[in-house]
Every structure is written in C-alpha cells, then in structure tokens.
Design a protein around this motif. Structure first.
Motif, PDB file in Angstrom:
ATOM      1  N   THR A 129      65.120  94.160  -7.977  1.00 52.37           N
ATOM      2  CA  THR A 129      65.266  95.196  -6.897  1.00 52.37           C
ATOM      3  C   THR A 129      63.716  94.963  -6.346  1.00 52.37           C
ATOM      4  N   LEU A 130      63.527  95.969  -5.263  1.00 50.79           N
ATOM      5  CA  LEU A 130      62.046  95.731  -4.662  1.00 50.79           C
ATOM      6  C   LEU A 130      61.286  96.670  -5.732  1.00 50.79           C
ATOM      7  N   ALA A 131      61.798  97.682  -6.370  1.00 50.13           N
ATOM      8  CA  ALA A 131      60.796  98.491  -7.259  1.00 50.13           C
ATOM      9  C   ALA A 131      60.364  97.568  -8.390  1.00 50.13           C
ATOM     10  N   ILE A 132      61.194  96.603  -8.884  1.00 49.72           N
ATOM     11  CA  ILE A 132      60.843  95.786  -9.854  1.00 49.72           C
ATOM     12  C   ILE A 132      59.636  94.719  -9.380  1.00 49.72           C
ATOM     13  N   GLY A 137      53.652  92.575  -8.224  1.00 51.02           N
ATOM     14  CA  GLY A 137      53.017  92.534  -7.095  1.00 51.02           C
ATOM     15  C   GLY A 137      53.717  91.380  -6.167  1.00 51.02           C
ATOM     16  N   ILE A 138      54.699  91.130  -6.371  1.00 49.46           N
ATOM     17  CA  ILE A 138      55.585  90.114  -5.572  1.00 49.46           C
ATOM     18  C   ILE A 138      56.227  90.601  -4.181  1.00 49.46           C
ATOM     19  N   SER A 139      56.308  91.825  -4.067  1.00 49.94           N
ATOM     20  CA  SER A 139      56.868  92.464  -2.962  1.00 49.94           C
ATOM     21  C   SER A 139      56.006  93.881  -2.371  1.00 49.94           C
ATOM     22  N   SER A 140      55.515  93.904  -1.225  1.00 48.82           N
ATOM     23  CA  SER A 140      54.823  95.065  -0.792  1.00 48.82           C
ATOM     24  C   SER A 140      55.923  96.116  -0.353  1.00 48.82           C
ATOM     25  N   SER A 141      57.156  95.678   0.048  1.00 46.96           N
ATOM     26  CA  SER A 141      58.057  96.901   0.382  1.00 46.96           C
ATOM     27  C   SER A 141      58.949  97.263  -0.756  1.00 46.96           C
ATOM     28  N   THR A 142      59.063  98.599  -0.712  1.00 43.70           N
ATOM     29  CA  THR A 142      59.862  98.980  -2.105  1.00 43.70           C
ATOM     30  C   THR A 142      61.080 100.030  -1.451  1.00 43.70           C
ATOM     31  N   THR A 143      61.243  99.960  -0.088  1.00 43.65           N
ATOM     32  CA  THR A 143      62.340 101.127   0.282  1.00 43.65           C
ATOM     33  C   THR A 143      63.581 100.221   0.400  1.00 43.65           C
ATOM     34  N   LYS A 223      70.940  91.670   3.927  1.00 45.37           N
ATOM     35  CA  LYS A 223      69.906  92.504   4.724  1.00 45.37           C
ATOM     36  C   LYS A 223      68.701  91.995   4.597  1.00 45.37           C
ATOM     37  N   ALA A 224      68.512  91.574   3.271  1.00 39.84           N
ATOM     38  CA  ALA A 224      66.868  91.121   3.110  1.00 39.84           C
ATOM     39  C   ALA A 224      66.493  89.912   3.709  1.00 39.84           C
ATOM     40  N   HIS A 225      67.255  89.286   4.216  1.00 41.30           N
ATOM     41  CA  HIS A 225      67.064  87.854   4.650  1.00 41.30           C
ATOM     42  C   HIS A 225      67.567  87.449   5.831  1.00 41.30           C
ATOM     43  N   SER A 226      67.990  88.393   6.446  1.00 40.93           N
ATOM     44  CA  SER A 226      68.645  88.285   7.755  1.00 40.93           C
ATOM     45  C   SER A 226      68.950  89.648   8.467  1.00 40.93           C
ATOM     46  N   SER A 227      69.390  89.760   9.589  1.00 39.66           N
ATOM     47  CA  SER A 227      69.799  90.827  10.386  1.00 39.66           C
ATOM     48  C   SER A 227      71.247  91.110  10.494  1.00 39.66           C
TER      49      SER A 227
END
Length: 274
Positions: A129-132, A137-143, A223-227
């Motif tokens: 998940t984005l929190a993990i 330090g792999i992702s700057s977004s956590t929402t 959702k993470a990789h497309s719209s």
C-alpha cells in the motif's frame, strides 16, 4: 576486514584513521557530508535506518583475529557466520517497520493461488500500500486512490473507504449477511463464520470474500496507473461473475452453479448443488 586493522601501527593506518576515525567511518558525520548521490545514501544509511528504530551500527561487533594478535575485524551479528548480508538486514528492517500477525491463513481451493496469496499478504501486512511504500521512500503519495482523503492502509483500502463500503454493502446484501459492518481486515476475513450449517457453503462464501478483495485491489492498481473509473455497481458485478467462474471451474463435485440463480439467491443455489 580492514587493512589498517591488521597493521594498526603502520603509516597507512594513521592516514585512514585521520580521514575516517577509529571506527572505520561508521559514525563519522564528515564522511556523509563529503559524498553525494548513491554514495551519499550509503554513507547516511545508519541515519536513515535510525528513523525506523533500526540500529545499523550496533549490529557490527569488533572481533579479535586469532592469526594476527592485536588486530581486529568487524563481525555482523545478524548472521551466524559473522558476514554481512543484505537479506539479514532486510529481515531486521521488516521486523521493525512492518506489522506482525500470527494469524494463520487456510488456503481456499475454490479461488486461484494468487488470490490466496493476496489474502495472506493482507493479513501479515505485506501488501504494498502507499503507506508501506512511503515508509521505504518508494512513494511520496500516501492518500487513498479511491477517496483522495485518507492514508492508504490495508484497513482503509478494504474496510473503511467509502467506495469499498458501497461495494461490500451490495455483496453482503446479496449474500444476506446481516451483521456485516466490519471494523477491521480480521473481521472481513472471518466473515464465513457468519454462515453455519455446511462447511462447503462457508468455503464458497469465503471464496466470494476473497474475490471481493481481489477486485478491490485490481481496481486500486488500475486507478494508480491509469484514469479508469468504475462504479460500485460494476465492481459488485465483477465480484459476482468472477466468483462464479472460479468456483465452477475449481469445485470437484456436483453440478455447476447457474448464473441467474447465483445472482438471485446464492445461498439457495449453493444448497441445491451441495
């Protein structure tokens, strides 16, 4: 093993110690300041790990060398051999950062192996998940990719998010699960206990729950990789259709479940085919 440690009184040893200190530069801050890029990260690794309560330097021990009296070498205490390994450090970091669960997951034969693996990863906090990812330090977004409001954790992604609640409400009403307001992942994974009377029926219900997790996770990645956008109705339909396809393909006894009856009353349809 360091050359200056073998010959501690040599001129070269004095040069090394003047540059890096007597501890081989592990805790000397000037080393990190003189380096940039990849080497700067390596030099600062102890500081980075300390933020996650992992003491990198403390796992090195000074050991006397029997063949060279008075000389010492570094030993890594996370390995029996004393030799440093990335794997041992990774396990140490995982124990410090990732949540631990002693819950055992029983394999469900009615769904694919990758779906069971997803459930196991969720239980043990191994889902990226984005929190993990942010902790590493792999992702700057956590929402959350669904609501763009809350921190994306396993519990939020599969239990708390508004979209997921709407999907689960449709799935639970389809299965007539009255007490389905789950508060945690553990409650969701144990939902088959709500159905009693026949073990096979409970297994089918659990398979549907696993497909629900799989559909939500797939949509999250979309959702993470497309719209791409899907409504909760479409997602609930995917749970119904995918679950029926996998269950019919993998159950060994009885006639296949019928689509119309499956959508109208899955419990009655399952009982008629047990």
């Amino acid at each position: 093993m360091q050359g200056w440690s073998i010959f501690p009184n040599s001129a070269w040893a004095e040069v090394i110690k003047s540059l890096y200190g007597t501890d081989d530069g592990f805790t000397r801050p000037t080393v990190a300041r003189r380096k940039s890029g990849c080497w700067g990260v390596i030099a600062n690794i102890s500081k980075v790990l300390e933020r996650d309560n992992v003491s990198f330097v403390d796992h090195f021990r000074s050991v006397n060398i029997a063949e060279a009296p008075g000389a010492v070498k570094w030993s890594w205490d996370l390995e029996p051999s004393g030799v440093y390994s990335v794997a041992s450090l990774r396990k140490c970091i995982d124990r410090a950062i990732l949540p631990f669960s002693d819950t055992k997951w029983m394999w469900n034969s009615l769904v694919l192996g990758k779906v069971n693996i997803l459930a196991w990863r969720i239980i043990h906090g191994r889902l990226p998940t984005l929190a993990i990812l942010a902790k590493f330090g792999i992702s700057s977004s956590t929402t959350c990719k669904f609501c763009d409001e809350s921190l994306e954790t396993e519990n939020h992604l599969f239990v708390e998010c508004g979209l997921v609640k709407e999907v689960w409400q449709r799935v639970s009403s389809w299965w007539r699960l009255l007490d389905s307001n789950f508060q945690s992942i553990g409650d969701l994974l144990n939902c088959k206990k709500l159905l009693t009377g026949h073990q096979r029926l409970s297994d089918i219900n659990e398979a549907v729950m696993l497909v629900f997790l799989w559909v939500i996770w797939n949509y999250r990645n979309l959702k993470a990789h497309s719209s791409g956008v899907k409504s909760h109705t479409v997602l609930a339909y995917e749970v119904q259709s995918m679950a029926l396809f996998w269950i019919n393909a993998r159950k060994r006894k009885g006639e296949p479940l019928r689509w119309v009856e499956w959508c109208c009353d899955p419990i009655l349809e399952c009982y008629s085919k047990l």
